[in-house]
Design a protein around this motif. Structure first.
Motif, PDB file in Angstrom:
ATOM      1  N   GLU A   4       0.736  -1.095   0.023  1.00 15.50           N
ATOM      2  CA  GLU A   4      -0.140   0.549   0.149  1.00 15.50           C
ATOM      3  C   GLU A   4       0.800   1.418  -0.143  1.00 15.50           C
ATOM      4  OE1 GLU A   4      -3.460  -0.174   3.207  1.00 15.50           O
ATOM      5  OE2 GLU A   4      -3.449   1.796   2.938  1.00 15.50           O
ATOM      6  N   ASN A   5       2.254   1.096   0.531  1.00 16.39           N
ATOM      7  CA  ASN A   5       2.592   2.597   0.588  1.00 16.39           C
ATOM      8  C   ASN A   5       3.552   2.636  -0.633  1.00 16.39           C
ATOM      9  OD1 ASN A   5       2.099   3.088   4.241  1.00 16.39           O
ATOM     10  ND2 ASN A   5       4.017   2.041   4.120  1.00 16.39           N
ATOM     11  N   LEU A   6       3.652   1.470  -1.196  1.00 21.31           N
ATOM     12  CA  LEU A   6       4.537   2.213  -2.243  1.00 21.31           C
ATOM     13  C   LEU A   6       3.697   1.834  -3.670  1.00 21.31           C
ATOM     14  CD1 LEU A   6       6.987  -0.642  -2.292  1.00 21.31           C
ATOM     15  CD2 LEU A   6       7.448   1.009  -2.194  1.00 21.31           C
ATOM     16  N   GLY A   7       1.948   2.275  -2.706  1.00 26.47           N
ATOM     17  CA  GLY A   7       1.445   2.140  -3.863  1.00 26.47           C
ATOM     18  C   GLY A   7       0.781   1.220  -4.817  1.00 26.47           C
ATOM     19  N   ARG A   8       0.657   0.050  -4.783  1.00 25.60           N
ATOM     20  CA  ARG A   8       1.458  -1.225  -5.463  1.00 25.60           C
ATOM     21  C   ARG A   8      -0.104  -2.233  -5.181  1.00 25.60           C
ATOM     22  NH1 ARG A   8       2.495  -3.737 -10.191  1.00 25.60           N
ATOM     23  NH2 ARG A   8       3.297  -5.181 -10.381  1.00 25.60           N
ATOM     24  N   GLU A   9      -0.447  -2.259  -6.419  1.00 30.16           N
ATOM     25  CA  GLU A   9      -1.760  -3.652  -6.440  1.00 30.16           C
ATOM     26  C   GLU A   9      -1.819  -4.496  -7.342  1.00 30.16           C
ATOM     27  OE1 GLU A   9      -6.098  -3.279  -7.204  1.00 30.16           O
ATOM     28  OE2 GLU A   9      -5.329  -0.933  -6.179  1.00 30.16           O
ATOM     29  N   LEU A  10      -1.614  -6.280  -6.681  1.00 30.72           N
ATOM     30  CA  LEU A  10      -1.223  -7.118  -7.851  1.00 30.72           C
ATOM     31  C   LEU A  10      -2.049  -8.072  -7.460  1.00 30.72           C
ATOM     32  CD1 LEU A  10       2.291  -8.181  -5.346  1.00 30.72           C
ATOM     33  CD2 LEU A  10       2.066  -7.672  -7.799  1.00 30.72           C
ATOM     34  N   ARG A  11      -2.179  -7.662  -8.957  1.00 35.40           N
ATOM     35  CA  ARG A  11      -3.022  -9.309  -9.474  1.00 35.40           C
ATOM     36  C   ARG A  11      -2.306 -11.329  -9.260  1.00 35.40           C
ATOM     37  NH1 ARG A  11      -6.609  -7.326 -14.499  1.00 35.40           N
ATOM     38  NH2 ARG A  11      -6.026  -8.969 -14.695  1.00 35.40           N
ATOM     39  N   ILE A  12      -3.398 -11.853  -9.076  1.00 34.03           N
ATOM     40  CA  ILE A  12      -3.029 -13.202  -8.608  1.00 34.03           C
ATOM     41  C   ILE A  12      -3.374 -13.435 -10.605  1.00 34.03           C
ATOM     42  CG2 ILE A  12      -3.524 -15.127  -7.376  1.00 34.03           C
ATOM     43  CD1 ILE A  12      -1.861 -13.115  -5.816  1.00 34.03           C
ATOM     44  N   PRO A  13      -2.312 -13.760 -11.225  1.00 32.81           N
ATOM     45  CA  PRO A  13      -2.712 -14.635 -12.610  1.00 32.81           C
ATOM     46  C   PRO A  13      -3.438 -15.509 -11.839  1.00 32.81           C
ATOM     47  CG  PRO A  13      -0.680 -15.072 -12.204  1.00 32.81           C
ATOM     48  CD  PRO A  13      -0.965 -14.266 -10.703  1.00 32.81           C
ATOM     49  N   SER A  14      -4.359 -16.386 -13.273  1.00 36.14           N
ATOM     50  CA  SER A  14      -5.041 -17.861 -12.945  1.00 36.14           C
ATOM     51  C   SER A  14      -4.523 -18.554 -13.991  1.00 36.14           C
ATOM     52  CB  SER A  14      -6.348 -17.918 -13.372  1.00 36.14           C
ATOM     53  OG  SER A  14      -6.456 -17.028 -14.604  1.00 36.14           O
ATOM     54  N   LYS A  15      -4.359 -20.043 -13.959  1.00 36.18           N
ATOM     55  CA  LYS A  15      -3.402 -20.667 -14.426  1.00 36.18           C
ATOM     56  C   LYS A  15      -4.400 -21.470 -15.297  1.00 36.18           C
ATOM     57  CE  LYS A  15      -1.739 -24.116 -12.176  1.00 36.18           C
ATOM     58  NZ  LYS A  15      -1.376 -25.476 -11.421  1.00 36.18           N
ATOM     59  N   PRO A  16      -3.736 -22.152 -16.481  1.00 32.90           N
ATOM     60  CA  PRO A  16      -2.352 -21.721 -16.490  1.00 32.90           C
ATOM     61  C   PRO A  16      -2.416 -20.258 -17.608  1.00 32.90           C
ATOM     62  CG  PRO A  16      -3.959 -23.184 -18.738  1.00 32.90           C
ATOM     63  CD  PRO A  16      -4.355 -23.054 -17.310  1.00 32.90           C
ATOM     64  N   PHE A  17      -0.939 -19.690 -17.830  1.00 31.96           N
ATOM     65  CA  PHE A  17      -0.866 -18.292 -18.317  1.00 31.96           C
ATOM     66  C   PHE A  17      -1.290 -18.505 -19.445  1.00 31.96           C
ATOM     67  CE2 PHE A  17       2.330 -17.375 -14.366  1.00 31.96           C
ATOM     68  CZ  PHE A  17       1.839 -17.725 -13.232  1.00 31.96           C
ATOM     69  N   ARG A  18      -1.141 -17.295 -20.387  1.00 28.43           N
ATOM     70  CA  ARG A  18      -0.980 -17.372 -21.862  1.00 28.43           C
ATOM     71  C   ARG A  18       0.429 -18.342 -22.148  1.00 28.43           C
ATOM     72  NH1 ARG A  18      -3.992 -14.571 -25.311  1.00 28.43           N
ATOM     73  NH2 ARG A  18      -4.368 -13.261 -23.540  1.00 28.43           N
ATOM     74  N   ARG A  19       0.122 -19.382 -23.398  1.00 27.52           N
ATOM     75  CA  ARG A  19       1.760 -19.243 -24.188  1.00 27.52           C
ATOM     76  C   ARG A  19       1.508 -19.112 -25.600  1.00 27.52           C
ATOM     77  NH1 ARG A  19       1.439 -25.506 -21.048  1.00 27.52           N
ATOM     78  NH2 ARG A  19       2.070 -24.841 -19.143  1.00 27.52           N
ATOM     79  N   LEU A  20       2.223 -18.695 -25.454  1.00 28.37           N
ATOM     80  CA  LEU A  20       2.905 -17.758 -27.585  1.00 28.37           C
ATOM     81  C   LEU A  20       3.821 -19.080 -27.515  1.00 28.37           C
ATOM     82  CD1 LEU A  20       2.735 -14.921 -27.550  1.00 28.37           C
ATOM     83  CD2 LEU A  20       0.665 -15.902 -27.979  1.00 28.37           C
ATOM     84  N   THR A  21       4.056 -19.926 -29.206  1.00 22.99           N
ATOM     85  CA  THR A  21       5.979 -20.424 -29.153  1.00 22.99           C
ATOM     86  C   THR A  21       6.414 -19.016 -29.574  1.00 22.99           C
ATOM     87  OG1 THR A  21       4.948 -20.083 -31.717  1.00 22.99           O
ATOM     88  CG2 THR A  21       4.632 -22.104 -30.719  1.00 22.99           C
ATOM     89  N   HIS A  22       7.798 -18.853 -29.626  1.00 24.36           N
ATOM     90  CA  HIS A  22       8.716 -18.303 -30.373  1.00 24.36           C
ATOM     91  C   HIS A  22       8.323 -17.141 -31.618  1.00 24.36           C
ATOM     92  CE1 HIS A  22      11.615 -16.141 -32.215  1.00 24.36           C
ATOM     93  NE2 HIS A  22      12.064 -15.798 -31.379  1.00 24.36           N
ATOM     94  N   GLY A  23       7.228 -18.396 -32.612  1.00 22.71           N
ATOM     95  CA  GLY A  23       6.960 -17.928 -33.509  1.00 22.71           C
ATOM     96  C   GLY A  23       5.966 -16.925 -33.485  1.00 22.71           C
TER      97      GLY A  23
END
Ligand code: ASP
Ligand code: MG
Length: 327
Positions: free
Chosen positions: A159-178
């Motif tokens: 809070e002091n740092l003014g940071r709100e952290l989101r908790i992501p859901s699994k599985p995270f998005r996946r892209l191939t390098h291509g």
């Protein structure tokens, strides 16, 4: 922040370290370190002590240079990462991790990306007989665990740092390098398919998403000899990077390892590495090691993300920024 202003700030770290914001950051970092260790112990990992120097070190360090010291008349490298040592330890203990100090001579311009340090620590881990997909799943659980812990234990600091952290859901998005290259081309970046994604492009793609993003299956020409080539898809590596969202860029790098002597030798030759420089490592491979996969997660970059800091040098008590003298 550049040049003189940055120099002056870093030189006076003994003043800044007493400021409230710096104390909040260091408390968050302390909690993150405990969280990483707690998570891995429950998962059955053994913590080992990382080397600081040795005859060989990580050659796949993305444009940065290694440096050496004189060790009783032998040229020893300062660890750019302990990747080759993880392969040694994992053949004994199956699941290992270390909080490993790394030094890399990053190009001078890297001082101003806000996310490069010349001296940093990474939590480096390795798992025997695991696939890169197993490790991606582990990485997701590890990051979510740390985020939850920080939200729970460091609410006041955030809070002091003014940071709100989101908790992501699994599985995270996946892209191939291509796929990532295609997406970035559409955003106006002039990228070639066989190359590493440059920093500005990586920052851009990271800013396009609100949740962490995997980029996987890098082309063989983009990475070092130790990322394993997919036997079914020649030219494609079984490896990955995880990017934080909101433009914070690289969180994790890792993959499966080449572990067979002949394969490693061929990969070294193809890249122009001199096998003679890899003495004990190649001898070890010739005798045989377990197949493994692993990754490294930068501690300062994690701290930067957790605290929402603009600059990486504020995520470490005694920063070493490329080319800038500081305590
Ligand atoms: N240690 C590696 C690095 O520094 C990460 C890994 O592949 O385990 O990039
Ligand atoms: Mg990396």
């Amino acid at each position: 922040m550049r040049g003189k202003e940055l120099r002056e700030r870093l030189w006076r770290r003994y003043r800044e370290i007493r400021e409230p914001w710096m104390r909040w950051v260091l408390r968050v970092q302390d909690e993150a370190l405990s969280a990483l260790r707690d998570f891995l112990r429950v998962e059955g990992f053994v913590e080992i002590l990382a080397p600081i120097v040795g005859p060989v070190t990580d050659p796949g360090i993305r444009g940065a240079k290694q440096f050496s010291i004189d060790y009783y008349g032998h040229r020893f490298k300062v660890m750019s990462s302990m990747i080759l040592y993880k392969q040694m330890a994992v053949s004994s203990l199956d699941k290992v991790f270390a909080l490993s100090p790394n030094l890399r001579l990053e190009p001078l311009e890297a001082a101003y990306t806000g996310r490069h340090l010349a001296e940093f620590r990474q939590l480096d881990l390795e798992v025997a007989e695991a696939s890169y997909l197993d490790l991606m799943e582990l990485g997701e659980r590890l990051l979510i665990y740390v985020l939850r812990r920080i939200r729970r234990e460091c609410g006041e600091e955030l809070e002091n740092l003014g940071r709100e952290l989101r908790i992501p859901s699994k599985p995270f998005r996946r892209l191939t390098h291509g796929e990532a290259v295609e997406l970035l081309r559409g955003e106006g970046f002039d990228l070639k398919p066989g190359e590493e994604i440059p920093w500005e492009a990586e920052e851009h793609i990271s800013a396009m998403f609100q949740e962490p993003l995997w980029i996987m299956d890098y082309p063989i020409t983009a990475r070092g000899f130790y990322d394993r080539e997919d036997p079914e898809r020649p030219g494609i590596l079984r490896d990955f990077d995880l990017l934080y969202p909101e433009g914070y860029g690289e969180a994790i790098s890792g993959g499966e390892r080449e572990y067979q002597y002949e394969r490693v030798l061929a990969r070294m030759k193809a890249r122009g590495d001199n096998p003679e420089e890899y003495g004990w490592y190649l001898e070890m491979l010739r005798e045989g090691v377990k197949p493994s996969a692993g990754f490294g997660i930068g501690v300062e970059r994690l701290t930067r993300y957790l605290c929402g800091l603009k600059y990486i040098w504020d995520a470490v008590p005694f920063p070493k920024v490329p080319g800038i003298p500081s305590p």
